[in-house]
Design an enzyme around this catalytic site. Sequence first.
Site, PDB file in Angstrom:
ATOM      1  CE1 TYR A  45      -4.318   0.862  -0.180  1.00 26.28           C
ATOM      2  CE2 TYR A  45      -4.417  -1.359   0.707  1.00 26.28           C
ATOM      3  CZ  TYR A  45      -5.021  -0.295   0.066  1.00 26.28           C
ATOM      4  OH  TYR A  45      -6.319  -0.388  -0.333  1.00 26.28           O
ATOM      5  CD  GLU A  47      -4.570   5.295   1.070  1.00 27.00           C
ATOM      6  OE1 GLU A  47      -4.404   5.980   2.095  1.00 27.00           O
ATOM      7  OE2 GLU A  47      -5.601   4.636   0.850  1.00 27.00           O
ATOM      8  CG  ASP A 200      -7.659  10.525 -24.133  1.00 27.24           C
ATOM      9  OD1 ASP A 200      -6.704   9.742 -24.329  1.00 27.24           O
ATOM     10  OD2 ASP A 200      -8.752  10.154 -23.655  1.00 27.24           O
ATOM     11  CB  THR A 226      -4.486   4.033 -21.948  1.00 22.24           C
ATOM     12  OG1 THR A 226      -4.521   4.000 -23.373  1.00 22.24           O
ATOM     13  CG2 THR A 226      -5.788   4.572 -21.406  1.00 22.24           C
ATOM     14  CE  LYS A 229      -6.969   2.230 -25.665  1.00 21.06           C
ATOM     15  NZ  LYS A 229      -7.047   2.977 -24.393  1.00 21.06           N
ATOM     16  NE  ARG A 235      -6.912  -3.357 -19.691  1.00 19.60           N
ATOM     17  CZ  ARG A 235      -6.916  -3.564 -21.009  1.00 19.60           C
ATOM     18  NH1 ARG A 235      -6.157  -4.503 -21.535  1.00 19.60           N
ATOM     19  NH2 ARG A 235      -7.671  -2.851 -21.796  1.00 19.60           N
TER      20      ARG A 235
END
Length: 436
Positions: A45, A47, A200, A226, A229, A235
Amino acid sequence: MDTSISRLIAAEAKRQSEVLEMIPSENYASENVRAAVGSVFMNKYAEGQATKRYYQGNSVVDELELLCKSRALKLFGLLEAEWGVNVQALSGSPANLAIIAALLEPGEKILSMYLPDGGHLSHGWQLPDKKVTLVSKIWDITFYHVDKHTRLFDYDVIEAQAREVKPKLLISGGTAYPREIDHQRMANIAHSVGAYYLADVSHEAGLIAGGANASPFLYADVVMMTTHKTLRGPRGALIFSKKELSTSIDQSVFPSIQGGPHEHTIAGIAVALEEARSDAFKAYAHQVVTNAQTLANHFVSAGLDVVTGGTDKHLVLIDLRSINASAWVVAWALEYANIIVNRNTVPFDTGSSIYPSGIRLGTPAITTRGMKEEEMKNIAVWIMDVIHLVKDIQLPEEKVARIAFITKTKKEFAQHHELAAIAGRVKALCTKFPVL
Ligand SMILES: Cc1ncc(COP(=O)(O)O)c(C=O)c1O
């Protein structure tokens, strides 16, 4: 060992190796990327931002995230003094939500690309009678469209619309627009009305990194991409922003929208970013475009309606209405021939999102396998053969008849000798170009 899941993983690996994956948003991540994503970083974790965490034990994770950020800036030739990059967004849609929430107050205006003209859901898609997305529920969305005749964006029209709407944010970026966006013109339009410009480039990220498509970084205020691709990573998403916007975007990603970042994904993204700096990747990016153009030229010569007459990038969009073929029928027939494409809306579509009028094909994954122009010519011939085999099969208009038709047609395709013969040829080609 979980035998059920292992079996499914093996089955999916076999499927991916035996078909032509021609969905433009898909690719094959390298073994090194996959190893990083499957690493122990998934246990942690973290954060907060590097060196400013809310959890203990993050010294290694901090190093990872800082390395990923510096690789991201380096790949696109950006200076740390001018650009910030957030590597924590879980994927493209939450990244866009985080950007919009950081830049706009609720209710403010966004001007974005119309979905059937190639835009994306996460840019605020809504129907006249339904706010489909959270973005459309919170913000005031207007869409710009392609020109009816050229099916290209007319920047003069977008400029006039921007003057009328006065948005706070102008978004470009598409899923099915086959031409490059003029980022300089879009940024000028945005800035002339006091708006931010968000490019984008989820689809084009790898092409921009490899120098095969123009970079938006000279002009845009925020660039989102992203990573899975054309960039060929896991991902995920990267949000690049001008330094003065970075803190609010970081805070929008966490704690406003997300919790703990997926550090294993960030490790995979860092690997992909380094891979994308290689000469081999530059050659790959150019070959992706050459392959798509080879396919497009073949389809144009064969008399198909290729939207905009060709492509500047990795995807080709075909409007099947001119030959009165059903995109649903063609996409399923292609699947039985081991060729995986999308059925997709086209500009001024008269169908629906489930039964649209076009098919969308892309070359990122098959180019990763090493296929070039020679293979594209064969693939184009097979696709044309499939289209000719099924073009007279019409999808019934009526809903109940349609359901029965779908079951019956899939059964027929599964036993179709000619589709099976093409599937065999595809499999033989795939064997020559293994997935590494
Ligand atoms: C232009 C564009 N933006 C955003 C996204 C959303 O990405 P994700 O599917 O990772 O949420 C996509 C995905 O297809 C896309 O093409």
